[in-house]
Design an enzyme around this catalytic site. Structure first.
Site, short mmCIF file in Angstrom:
data_model
loop_
_atom_site.label_atom_id
_atom_site.label_comp_id
_atom_site.label_asym_id
_atom_site.label_seq_id
_atom_site.Cartn_x
_atom_site.Cartn_y
_atom_site.Cartn_z
N ILE A 18 0.82 -1.21 0.00
CA ILE A 18 0.00 0.00 0.00
C ILE A 18 0.86 1.27 0.00
O ILE A 18 0.47 2.29 -0.57
CB ILE A 18 -1.03 0.00 1.17
CG1 ILE A 18 -2.14 1.01 0.90
CG2 ILE A 18 -0.37 0.27 2.51
CD1 ILE A 18 -2.95 0.72 -0.33
N SER A 40 12.03 0.63 6.67
CA SER A 40 11.56 -0.65 6.16
C SER A 40 12.76 -1.57 6.10
O SER A 40 13.86 -1.12 5.79
CB SER A 40 10.97 -0.45 4.75
OG SER A 40 9.91 -1.33 4.49
N ARG A 41 12.53 -2.86 6.39
CA ARG A 41 13.68 -3.78 6.37
C ARG A 41 14.10 -4.11 4.95
O ARG A 41 15.26 -4.35 4.69
CB ARG A 41 13.32 -5.06 7.13
CG ARG A 41 13.03 -4.80 8.61
CD ARG A 41 12.25 -5.90 9.23
NE ARG A 41 11.01 -6.17 8.50
CZ ARG A 41 10.13 -7.09 8.83
NH1 ARG A 41 10.35 -7.87 9.88
NH2 ARG A 41 9.03 -7.27 8.12
N LYS A 94 -5.43 1.80 7.98
CA LYS A 94 -6.53 1.03 8.55
C LYS A 94 -6.13 -0.45 8.56
O LYS A 94 -5.36 -0.84 7.69
CB LYS A 94 -7.84 1.21 7.79
CG LYS A 94 -7.78 1.04 6.28
CD LYS A 94 -7.48 -0.25 5.61
CE LYS A 94 -8.15 -1.51 6.03
NZ LYS A 94 -7.81 -2.63 5.07
N ASP A 172 -10.03 -7.57 7.10
CA ASP A 172 -9.10 -6.56 6.59
C ASP A 172 -9.77 -5.76 5.46
O ASP A 172 -9.80 -4.53 5.52
CB ASP A 172 -7.77 -7.19 6.13
CG ASP A 172 -6.82 -6.14 5.59
OD1 ASP A 172 -6.06 -5.57 6.38
OD2 ASP A 172 -6.89 -5.86 4.37
P1 NAP Z 1 2.49 -5.53 3.34
O1 NAP Z 1 2.93 -5.11 1.97
O2 NAP Z 1 2.48 -6.98 3.66
O3 NAP Z 1 3.30 -4.83 4.50
C1 NAP Z 1 3.84 -3.54 4.46
C2 NAP Z 1 5.26 -3.57 4.95
O4 NAP Z 1 5.29 -3.68 6.36
C3 NAP Z 1 6.06 -4.77 4.45
O5 NAP Z 1 6.56 -4.55 3.16
C4 NAP Z 1 7.13 -4.91 5.49
O6 NAP Z 1 8.25 -4.11 5.13
C5 NAP Z 1 6.49 -4.36 6.74
N1 NAP Z 1 6.13 -5.48 7.61
C6 NAP Z 1 5.35 -6.54 7.32
N2 NAP Z 1 5.22 -7.35 8.39
C7 NAP Z 1 5.95 -6.78 9.35
C8 NAP Z 1 6.23 -7.14 10.70
N3 NAP Z 1 5.71 -8.23 11.25
N4 NAP Z 1 7.03 -6.34 11.42
C9 NAP Z 1 7.55 -5.23 10.89
N5 NAP Z 1 7.33 -4.84 9.61
C10 NAP Z 1 6.53 -5.60 8.86
O7 NAP Z 1 1.02 -4.97 3.64
P2 NAP Z 1 0.15 -3.89 2.86
O8 NAP Z 1 -0.74 -4.59 1.90
O9 NAP Z 1 0.96 -2.76 2.38
O10 NAP Z 1 -0.81 -3.47 4.07
C11 NAP Z 1 -0.33 -2.67 5.15
C12 NAP Z 1 -1.54 -2.00 5.80
O11 NAP Z 1 -2.22 -1.23 4.81
C13 NAP Z 1 -2.57 -3.01 6.35
O12 NAP Z 1 -3.10 -2.57 7.56
C14 NAP Z 1 -3.66 -3.04 5.26
O13 NAP Z 1 -4.93 -3.30 5.81
C15 NAP Z 1 -3.59 -1.61 4.75
N6 NAP Z 1 -4.06 -1.51 3.36
C16 NAP Z 1 -3.66 -2.40 2.41
C17 NAP Z 1 -4.20 -2.32 1.10
C18 NAP Z 1 -3.80 -3.28 0.01
O14 NAP Z 1 -4.37 -3.20 -1.10
N7 NAP Z 1 -2.86 -4.18 0.19
C19 NAP Z 1 -5.13 -1.32 0.80
C20 NAP Z 1 -5.46 -0.39 1.78
C21 NAP Z 1 -4.93 -0.49 3.05
P3 NAP Z 1 9.77 -4.59 5.41
O15 NAP Z 1 9.80 -6.09 5.31
O16 NAP Z 1 10.54 -3.89 4.36
O17 NAP Z 1 10.04 -4.11 6.82
#
Ligand code: NAP
Length: 310
Positions: A18, A40-41, A94, A172
Site C-alpha cells: 500500500i 523498512s527492512r 486502517k 481486513d
Molecule cells: P504488506 O505489503 O504486507 O506490508 C507492508 C510492509 O510492512 C512490508 O513490506 C514490510 O516491510 C512491513 N512489515 C510486514 N510485516 C511486518 C512485521 N511483522 N514487522 C515489521 N514490519 C513488517 O502490507 P500492505 O498490503 O501494504 O498493508 C499494510 C496495511 O495497509 C494493512 O493494515 C492493510 O490493511 C492496509 N491496506 C492495504 C491495502 C492493500 O491493497 N494491500 C489497501 C489499503 C490499506 P519490510 O519487510 O521492508 O520491513
C-alpha cells in the site's frame, strides 16, 4: 495573495504494497508534503533516506514532523508509540491497530503531548461516500446489506500476516465496508450475530456473515475470483440507494446518481486531511468500524472450511 504554506516533512514506515501503490504517489503529488525518510527492512523509495529501524530514523531526522505507518496492524503499535514519544504526529493505516485498547493508549499518548493522531479510513474518501451520507441524513433506513467479496490472492499476494492472529482475515477488507457504513448511516447499529468461516490451517476467517440491529447485514468473502463485488445496498422510507465499487459509485432509486469509476482520489484526500489536522493541532480517532469487527470476533459462531494456501 496568501503566503505559501511550507510542506510538512514526513517519514513513511513499512514500504510494502500500500505504501508503494498509494502513499508514495499521494505524497509526491501534494504540495503539503515532503517525504524525507523511510523505515523498512526491505523496501526503499528512490531519492528518499532509507532506514531499517524507527528509533534510528527518529534520531537521524529531527525535522520529520509526521510519521505515517503503513505496516500491518500487529507491528504498528510499537512504531506509533516510538513516534509519539519522540514528539511526532502519527497517521495510521486502517485498521488502526490490532486491538481497540492499543489505539486508546495511542490516543491518550497523543493527547498528553499535544500531538495529532489520525486513524485513517481510506474507503470513506471514495467519491460517492459524502453524497450518500448527505442523501441519507434525513431518511429512515429500513434495511441495508453489504456484499464485499474479493480475491485475497489478488489483493494480498503472499501476505501470510492476514491469516495470523491480529491480521483480521476477511475483516481486513470488510472493515473498509464497515468504515463506510458507520459513516453514512444516520443512526448507529450494533452487531447481534456472526458466522465466521476459518480455513482449517489458518487463525483468522476467510469469510463472515454479520447481522446487526436495524435490518442491517453483511456478507464478506475472500474467495471470489473474477469480477469483485464491493456493494452496499440500503432501503429507506424514500426508496433504495446503493453504493457500488467500494463507495465510488452512487445509485438512487436504481439509477446512477454520481461518483466516479476510480479509487485514485482516496489517499490524496487522506493526506490533505492529515495536513489540516496537523496545522489545526487536532486529532481524528474513530474506532466505530473496528468495534464491529471486535464484536464479530467476540460473538461469532465458528465454522471450518478447506485449508487455504497462497
Ligand atoms: P504488506 O505489503 O504486507 O506490508 C507492508 C510492509 O510492512 C512490508 O513490506 C514490510 O516491510 C512491513 N512489515 C510486514 N510485516 C511486518 C512485521 N511483522 N514487522 C515489521 N514490519 C513488517 O502490507 P500492505 O498490503 O501494504 O498493508 C499494510 C496495511 O495497509 C494493512 O493494515 C492493510 O490493511 C492496509 N491496506 C492495504 C491495502 C492493500 O491493497 N494491500 C489497501 C489499503 C490499506 P519490510 O519487510 O521492508 O520491513
Amino acid at each position: 495573495m496568501p503566503a505559501p504554506v511550507a510542506p510538512i516533512p514526513v517519514a513513511l514506515v513499512g514500504i510494502g504494497k500500500i505504501a508503494v501503490d498509494q502513499h508514495v504517489p499521494a505524497i509526491a503529488a501534494s504540495p503539503d508534503w515532503h517525504l524525507v525518510a523511510t523505515v523498512s527492512r526491505h523496501g526503499t523509495v528512490p531519492g528518499v533516506a532509507p532506514h531499517t529501524d524507527i528509533a534510528q530514523m527518529l534520531d537521524a531526522h529531527p525535522e520529520v514532523q509526521v510519521v505515517s505507518l503503513c505496516l500491518p496492524p500487529v507491528p504498528r503499535f510499537a512504531a506509533a508509540e516510538a513516534a509519539l514519544r519522540a514528539g511526532r504526529h502519527v497517521m495510521l493505516e486502517k485498521p488502526p491497530g490490532a486491538t481497540l485498547a492499543e489505539v486508546h493508549a495511542l490516543q491518550d499518548m497523543a493527547a498528553a503531548r499535544g500531538l495529532t493522531l489520525y486513524t485513517t479510513w481510506h474507503s470513506r474518501m471514495a467519491h460517492a461516500v459524502a453524497p450518500a451520507r448527505a442523501w441519507l441524513a434525513d431518511k429512515t433506513v429500513t434495511r441495508a446489506h453489504i456484499t464485499w467479496r474479493e480475491d485475497v490472492r489478488k489483493w494480498h499476494p503472499g501476505q501470510d500476516w492476514v491469516f495470523e492472529p491480529g491480521g483480521m482475515g476477511v475483516f481486513d477488507p470488510g472493515i473498509n465496508a464497515l468504515s463506510i457504513l458507520t459513516h453514512i448511516l444516520p443512526r448507529p447499529v450494533h452487531l447481534t450475530a456472526a458466522t465466521l468461516t476459518f480455513p482449517e490451517n489458518r487463525q483468522t476467517p476467510i469469510a463472515a456473515q454479520l447481522t446487526f440491529t436495524g435490518g442491517v447485514s453483511a456478507d464478506f468473502d475472500w474467495r471470489q475470483e473474477g469480477p469483485q463485488t464491493w456493494d452496499i445496498e440500503i432501503d429507506t422510507d424514500a426508496g433504495p440507494m446503493a453504493l457500488r465499487l467500494g463507495g465510488n459509485l452512487l445509485e438512487i432509486g436504481g439509477q446512477p446518481s454520481g461518483g466516479e469509476n476510480s479509487i485514485m482520489g482516496e489517499y490524496p484526500a487522506l493526506y490533505a486531511r492529515m495536513a489540516d489536522l496537523v496545522r489545526q493541532g487536532q486529532s481524528e480517532v474513530d474506532l466505530a468500524p473496528m468495534v464491529h469487527v471486535s464484536d464479530a470476533l467476540t460473538l461469532g459462531r465458528r465454522q471450518i472450511t478447506d485449508p487455504f494456501h497462497f
